[in-house]
Each structure stands twice: as C-alpha cells, then as structure tokens.
Design a protein around this motif. Sequence first.
Motif, PDB file in Angstrom:
ATOM      1  N   VAL A  71     -37.784  12.794 -20.738  1.00 54.18           N
ATOM      2  CA  VAL A  71     -38.222  13.918 -21.563  1.00 54.18           C
ATOM      3  C   VAL A  71     -38.196  15.222 -20.761  1.00 54.18           C
ATOM      4  CG1 VAL A  71     -40.211  14.896 -22.770  1.00 54.18           C
ATOM      5  CG2 VAL A  71     -39.595  12.507 -23.128  1.00 54.18           C
ATOM      6  N   PHE A  72     -38.610  15.173 -19.519  1.00 53.88           N
ATOM      7  CA  PHE A  72     -38.563  16.370 -18.665  1.00 53.88           C
ATOM      8  C   PHE A  72     -37.129  16.857 -18.490  1.00 53.88           C
ATOM      9  CE2 PHE A  72     -42.752  16.337 -16.035  1.00 53.88           C
ATOM     10  CZ  PHE A  72     -43.449  16.599 -17.199  1.00 53.88           C
ATOM     11  N   PHE A  73     -36.199  15.911 -18.318  1.00 47.72           N
ATOM     12  CA  PHE A  73     -34.799  16.304 -18.170  1.00 47.72           C
ATOM     13  C   PHE A  73     -34.306  17.015 -19.435  1.00 47.72           C
ATOM     14  CE2 PHE A  73     -30.325  15.391 -19.028  1.00 47.72           C
ATOM     15  CZ  PHE A  73     -29.736  16.020 -17.937  1.00 47.72           C
ATOM     16  N   GLY A  77     -34.492  20.258 -17.821  1.00 52.44           N
ATOM     17  CA  GLY A  77     -33.212  20.159 -17.128  1.00 52.44           C
ATOM     18  C   GLY A  77     -32.052  20.733 -17.912  1.00 52.44           C
ATOM     19  N   LEU A  78     -32.030  20.500 -19.228  1.00 51.12           N
ATOM     20  CA  LEU A  78     -30.893  20.972 -20.029  1.00 51.12           C
ATOM     21  C   LEU A  78     -30.817  22.488 -20.104  1.00 51.12           C
ATOM     22  CD1 LEU A  78     -30.740  18.471 -23.046  1.00 51.12           C
ATOM     23  CD2 LEU A  78     -29.323  18.531 -20.988  1.00 51.12           C
ATOM     24  N   PHE A  81     -28.189  24.156 -18.147  1.00 50.09           N
ATOM     25  CA  PHE A  81     -26.832  24.138 -18.697  1.00 50.09           C
ATOM     26  C   PHE A  81     -26.735  24.988 -19.963  1.00 50.09           C
ATOM     27  CE2 PHE A  81     -27.684  20.102 -16.568  1.00 50.09           C
ATOM     28  CZ  PHE A  81     -26.650  20.054 -15.642  1.00 50.09           C
ATOM     29  N   GLY A  82     -27.764  25.797 -20.184  1.00 52.88           N
ATOM     30  CA  GLY A  82     -27.755  26.680 -21.347  1.00 52.88           C
ATOM     31  C   GLY A  82     -28.136  26.001 -22.651  1.00 52.88           C
ATOM     32  N   ILE A  83     -28.713  24.795 -22.572  1.00 54.49           N
ATOM     33  CA  ILE A  83     -29.103  24.065 -23.781  1.00 54.49           C
ATOM     34  C   ILE A  83     -30.625  24.062 -23.866  1.00 54.49           C
ATOM     35  CG2 ILE A  83     -29.020  21.867 -25.012  1.00 54.49           C
ATOM     36  CD1 ILE A  83     -26.487  21.210 -23.381  1.00 54.49           C
ATOM     37  N   CYS A  90     -36.822  17.155 -28.293  1.00 54.38           N
ATOM     38  CA  CYS A  90     -36.744  16.412 -27.029  1.00 54.38           C
ATOM     39  C   CYS A  90     -37.549  15.115 -27.109  1.00 54.38           C
ATOM     40  CB  CYS A  90     -37.264  17.274 -25.876  1.00 54.38           C
ATOM     41  SG  CYS A  90     -36.212  18.686 -25.472  1.00 54.38           S
ATOM     42  N   GLY A  91     -38.707  15.187 -27.761  1.00 52.41           N
ATOM     43  CA  GLY A  91     -39.530  13.993 -27.909  1.00 52.41           C
ATOM     44  C   GLY A  91     -38.842  12.921 -28.735  1.00 52.41           C
TER      45      GLY A  91
END
Length: 221
Positions: A71-73, A77-78, A81-83, A90-91
């Motif tokens: 979930v953190f990624f 994290g995304l 990459f501009g997402i 996300c959940g």
Amino acid sequence: MEIDFNFITEIIPTYVQGTIMTLNLAVISILLSIIIGLLIEAARYFNLKILTAISKAYIEFSRNTPLLIQVFFLFYGLTKFGIKLSGFTCGVIGLAFLGGAYMAESFRGGVEAVSKSQIESGQALGLSKMQILTDIVLPISFSISIPAVVANCIFLVKETSIIASIAVAELMFVTKDVIGMYYKTNEALILVVLFYLIILLPISIVSRIIERRLRYGEFGR
C-alpha cells in the motif's frame, strides 16, 4: 475502569461512517480478488504456461510481502513516476492484489478435489473443455472452496485496518482519530470491536449455513 456511555452514544455516527468506508473497501476488493483467483485458476486449467508462470510469481510475491509495504508503494512510491492515486483506490488495489493470491490458492484446492471420474464423464458426453470447466469443475470446486473463500473474505475485511495508514477514514482510522482528539481509549476500542463484529459475524453465520446446505446436497441429505 469507567466507561462514558454518553460519549459512546454521541460518537456512534462517526463509527457508522467508518463502517461504511470499511465495507466499501472490503466488498470491492473481495469481488476483484475472486475474479483474479478465478482467472488464475482458468489459466492453470487450460495449461497456459506463460500465464501460469506469471501467476505463480504473482502469488509468491503477493503472499510474501506485507500489505502495508504494498500500500505504501502504491500511495507514495508511484508518485515518483508521476502516478497519483487516491487512498481509497490504493487500498482497493492493495487488498485485491493480496486477496487474489489467496483466492487463487483456495480455488486450486477446490479444483484439485474434483474427481477425475466426473471430468471423464463430461468428456464421454462430448463436452468441450470450456463446458467441463463451467458446468462441472467450477460448480463443484466452488462448493468445496466455500470455507476457504469465506475465511479469505473475513481476512480481507480485517486487513482493511491497514488502509488507515494512508489516511482512509475506515474503522481503524476513526478509532485512532477519536483516541487522539478525545483521549477516550476504552470507549473507542469497545466501539471498534463491536462494529467489526457487526460486519464479520453475519458473514460467518451465513457461510456456515451455505456450507451446510451444500454439504447436505452433495450427500443427498
């Protein structure tokens, strides 16, 4: 230990809102995870080697990495990459990603429990492989898989508490918020337990009834 029942009464609407968010997360992710599990099992059934290899890697990766990290990624994290996805999205993705792996294994156990004689009977009747899958394998395997599937559903409902870490206002987030604002720890914990029971007990009871009826039907009782 003193319990402030007046505070509990006042704060119940906040927990109702958290319960609705928890149910939204759980229902969508459970439906998606069942679809993922069925698709993976279909790839195995038709012996699609590339998809089967990918699904094996996915199952191992999903089940052996913590949901919190996944979930953190997705949430943090995304963005590199501009997402940028909402916490709710996300959940759902994280829960479905995890749940799909468990559902696939549950369905695999059910499919492997289907006797070869039943499949051979379908072949003798001239049924295609797809017809055998939809008319024989899936109905029988799904009834066998009911206990494992329900256990996975309950597991996913409880795992929604992890989504509080990305500020989605489900039950655990509401509980932490109430404790932080009002310092009513006992009352907040009592309410979160009660509302989880309200969600999970009906699932458990209904699943036992369905499982009993399917088992009786199988043995002609």
